[in-house]
Design an enzyme around this catalytic site. Structure first.
Site, mmCIF file in Angstrom:
data_model
loop_
_atom_site.group_PDB
_atom_site.id
_atom_site.type_symbol
_atom_site.label_atom_id
_atom_site.label_comp_id
_atom_site.label_asym_id
_atom_site.label_seq_id
_atom_site.Cartn_x
_atom_site.Cartn_y
_atom_site.Cartn_z
ATOM 1 N N GLU A 473 0.796 -1.231 0.000
ATOM 2 C CA GLU A 473 0.000 0.000 0.000
ATOM 3 C C GLU A 473 0.830 1.284 0.000
ATOM 4 O O GLU A 473 0.261 2.371 0.079
ATOM 5 C CB GLU A 473 -0.956 -0.024 1.197
ATOM 6 C CG GLU A 473 -2.006 -1.100 1.069
ATOM 7 C CD GLU A 473 -2.867 -1.251 2.302
ATOM 8 O OE1 GLU A 473 -2.534 -0.653 3.349
ATOM 9 O OE2 GLU A 473 -3.872 -1.981 2.229
ATOM 10 N N LYS A 585 5.874 -1.589 1.343
ATOM 11 C CA LYS A 585 5.362 -1.759 2.705
ATOM 12 C C LYS A 585 5.328 -3.244 3.048
ATOM 13 O O LYS A 585 5.563 -3.655 4.172
ATOM 14 C CB LYS A 585 3.953 -1.171 2.782
ATOM 15 C CG LYS A 585 3.297 -1.295 4.138
ATOM 16 C CD LYS A 585 1.923 -0.650 4.123
ATOM 17 C CE LYS A 585 1.246 -0.734 5.470
ATOM 18 N NZ LYS A 585 -0.134 -0.259 5.435
HETATM 19 C C1 BGC Z 1 -2.013 -3.538 5.551
HETATM 20 C C2 BGC Z 1 -3.123 -4.325 4.889
HETATM 21 C C3 BGC Z 1 -3.943 -4.973 5.982
HETATM 22 C C4 BGC Z 1 -4.445 -3.946 6.979
HETATM 23 C C5 BGC Z 1 -5.152 -4.584 8.151
HETATM 24 C C6 BGC Z 1 -2.625 -2.519 6.502
HETATM 25 O O1 BGC Z 1 -1.634 -1.800 7.154
HETATM 26 O O2 BGC Z 1 -1.251 -2.868 4.563
HETATM 27 O O3 BGC Z 1 -2.577 -5.309 4.042
HETATM 28 O O4 BGC Z 1 -5.002 -5.646 5.400
HETATM 29 O O5 BGC Z 1 -3.361 -3.221 7.490
HETATM 30 O O6 BGC Z 1 -4.281 -5.379 8.885
#
Ligand code: BGC
Length: 727
Positions: A473, A585
């Site tokens: 992300e 990330k």
């Molecule tokens: C992560 C996601 C994850 C979410 C909930 C985010 O920081 O990038 O992949 O689904 O947190 O844990």
């Protein structure tokens, strides 16, 4: 080896209070209660959540509601109020027995005026009857005799970090029981709670009823002398309108048929259930005590969050152990946590997947709203399967400005992730009934979504997915994210296969389903044809899969040069700047190689693993990263990297690596840890024909043993330290 089943704290550290509230959370798959102190402590986050009880909230749309606290016991020792914030703590220990879910705390406390008392607290959330929880307090004066007062009840004033969700409907007393009737403000879910309190002491006990509005309380007064005990037993019962028509009547009835002192009876039934749970799920590691304790700790947290008799709830990213992500469920459940259940507790996996089945209407709405066909699952999901990802959140480092969150709009891979989990569940369980009656609809409806979402690029003669966010992300609004494109292709091919399988297995069910969904012969061949033309890039010269179009042109940052650091690359560089770099990330292409190994040539896998590992923020990036990285390192023969990442995941919550464990358990990391042990070190691989093992244990491990359910039969694996040995 009791210590390898016990998480302990040997002194009280106020700095770690939030973190430890998460670590010492108890639950039973229906409710979860954070490890707060019975007598309260300043700045604590005491909370009890019940699966599925959400209420509306600005910004995050909806959140799990904090229930009236069943723990509260205020203790007055000869007029002085017991609190760890005052007086002197002469001794303090806290233990969570993972084998039974019992939390014990012993404190030797000297009051500001010099009265010394031993206090012992114990509590559990019954696994045998998930509507019940029980606690006891035993106190013994060491150097004084005098009056003791204990006050305990239920507090309707419970809020969610200041936001109130409960409307008070009624309260009352019935002997030594008090009760509360409440309703959530917007979702109008009724809750009934009752608590019975029994106090025993050498001297007479006077009981007072405090009918304070919203806080029915019982107060007990007695005299105690040096070396003598006073004991309080509190049983609490919780029901909601999601469980039955009259939650208050059920809560009161539950307690009415129990004896005044029921601890022993409830305890026996409770521990029998835990014993059975561990017989199916335990993982034994010899030669590495830290790993042994960590895996049990993480499995304990998955087990206490797992809905056993409910198929309309999922497990949120932070389980039922904190306010993080407000109880919302993500792909964390299907890709990270679900395999543990699929392989050890398939009934629970079925419940969790059924949650997605029941929420198909929400997913259909999302697809329609976005102009697509079929069903598009929400990135964040709560009670009814609507999209509940916040769109704007305050910027933590600059509260005057808001940050736009795009994941709910364009992180679309979740629809394929859910299907991946359905497929895995069926592969392992061969639960045809589920696949025919529920799984198929999930798979086919989401396939329709992909077929309408994919864009035909006439110039390049291929289907593409533009403007998406992949698992990594740090990069948003990208085109042709390799993970998403590959998963969409895999998904459409599985949907095509399923069409044929259904017709063969159950022609009547197939006909009915296809008619209902409007699927014809051509739909399936179209899907196959679309799948064959989805752009899944691979640079043949370098062997690299570009994470998304233009990724390689982004700035390359030497992560080692940023050391030492204690925060994520995104925090260090800022959101926009991190987006301009190649830093990840969490592994994205590596994740793809993990889930779809058959699609990637092993030589290509190695090259991509090396390239992307050097660019992944594994320590402070996503907690979802390390376990997958560890599995791929094991498969690709990098045992040191495998173990290092395994331990990163193992310590995520126990050591509070990211400093946010206070918000709740990282459920995906917990599930990923199990996958690292079983699929990574244990080397378990499955396909339609069966399972096989290719173990690669860390050198110092003497033994690894685990069980899994394979198509209705229990398989026990017991591996010695030497490679390939399965005794
Ligand atoms: C992560 C996601 C994850 C979410 C909930 C985010 O920081 O990038 O992949 O689904 O947190 O844990």
């Amino acid at each position: 080896m009791a210590e390898l089943w016990t998480i302990s704290e040997s002194s009280f550290n106020p700095e770690r209070i939030r973190h430890n509230e998460t670590v010492f959370t108890q639950g039973n798959g229906y409710l979860g209660t954070r490890g707060a102190f019975e007598e309260f402590y300043p700045d604590e986050q005491r909370a009890t959540f019940v699966h599925g009880v959400f209420d509306d909230l600005p910004v995050v749309f909806t959140e799990l509601v904090n229930f009236p606290d069943w723990l509260e016991v205020e203790i007055f020792l000869d007029g002085e109020r017991f609190s760890l914030a005052d007086g002197e703590i002469l001794a303090f220990e806290r233990h969570l027995d993972l084998h039974t879910g019992l939390l014990t705390r012993t404190v030797r406390w000297r009051s500001p005026q010099g009265r010394t008392t031993w206090l012992e607290f114990q509590r559990f959330a019954s696994l045998a009857n998930v509507h019940l929880a029980c606690l006891q307090v035993i106190l013994t004066p060491e150097n004084y005799s005098g009056g003791v007062e204990l006050r305990s009840g239920l507090d309707a004033g419970a809020d969610n970090l200041g936001f109130k969700h409960w409307d008070w409907l009624g309260q009352g007393f019935d002997g030594q029981t008090c009760w509360l009737k409440l309703r959530t403000h917007t979702t109008e879910i009724e809750a009934g709670m009752a608590t019975s309190i029994a106090v025993t002491a050498d001297e007479d006990i006077e009981t007072h009823v405090w009918d304070v509005h919203g806080h029915p309380t019982l107060a007990f007064n007695t005299q105690v002398s040096v070396g003598h005990d006073v004991r309080l037993e509190k049983k609490a019962s919780i029901f909601t309108g999601r469980d039955c028509a009259d939650p208050l009547a059920s809560a009161r009835a539950e307690l009415a048929h129990l004896p005044e002192h029921a601890w022993d009876e409830l305890w026996q039934a409770h521990t029998r259930c835990w014993k059975e749970e561990w017989q199916r799920c335990d993982v034994l590691i010899e030669g590495d005590d830290e790993a042994q304790l960590a895996i049990r700790f993480n499995l304990y947290h998955l087990l206490i969050a797992a809905p056993r008799s409910e198929e309309r709830v999922s497990i949120g990213a932070k389980t039922l152990s904190g306010y993080g992500y407000r109880g919302h469920a993500f792909w964390d459940t299907e890709i990270f946590m679900l395999p543990f259940f699929t392989y050890t507790r398939p009934e629970i996996a079925r419940n969790l997947l059924s949650y997605r089945f029941h929420n198909l209407p929400g997913a259909r709405d999302k697809a329609t709203t976005n102009g697509f066909s079929g069903a598009q699952y929400p990135w964040e999901s709560a009670g009814d399967g609507r999209e509940v990802t916040p769109t704007w959140v305050p910027n933590p480092s600059d509260r005057a400005n808001m940050i736009r969150i795009w994941t709910g709009d364009i992180e679309i891979h979740i629809s394929a992730d859910i299907v991946y989990a359905v497929w895995q569940y069926w592969l392992v369980s061969q639960d045809d009934e589920f696949l025919i009656n529920r799984g198929a609809e999930i798979i086919l409806e989401t396939a329709r979504f992909w077929a309408s979402r994919l864009e035909w690029n006439n110039e390049n003669r291929r289907y593409e997915l533009t403007d998406v966010i992949g698992p990594d992300e740090y990069h948003d609004h990208v085109d042709n994210n390799a993970y998403t494109n590959h998963l969409a292709r895999w998904h459409l091919r599985k949907a095509h296969w399923l069409g044929g399988w259904l017709k063969e297995q159950n022609p009547q069910a197939a006909r009915q389903l296809f008619n209902r969904l409007g699927l014809v012969e051509e739909t399936f061949s179209h899907w196959q044809q679309v799948a064959d033309h989805i752009y899944c890039p691979l640079d043949v010269e370098t062997g690299l899969i570009e994470q998304f179009d233009g990724y390689f042109k982004r700035k390359d940052v030497d992560l080692a040069a940023l050391e030492p650091r204690t925060e994520s690359v995104q925090n260090l560089l800022g959101i926009e700047s991190a987006n301009d770099t190649q830093v990840l990330k969490q592994p994205d292409v590596v994740m793809l190689m993990y889930l779809l190994p058959e699609e990637i040539d092993p030589a290509v896998a190695q090259k991509n693993y090396d390239y992307y590992t050097a660019r992944t923020d594994l320590t402070y990036g996503s907690s979802l990263g390390p376990s997958i990285q560890a599995i791929m390192a094991t498969r690709l023969g990098s045992p040191e990297q495998a173990y290092e990442n395994f331990m990163r995941a193992a310590r995520a919550d126990l050591e509070d690596v990211r400093g946010n464990a206070g918000d709740g358990i990282h459920g995906a990391s917990a599930g990923g840890l199990w996958q690292t042990v079983v699929f990574g070190f244990g080397g378990l691989q499955v396909n339609v024909d069966g399972w096989k093992l290719a173990p690669k244990l860390p050198k110092h491990w003497k033994r690894l043993a685990f069980k899994f359910a394979w198509r209705g039969e229990e398989v026990s694996i017991d591996l010695g330290g030497k490679e390939g040995e399965n005794t």
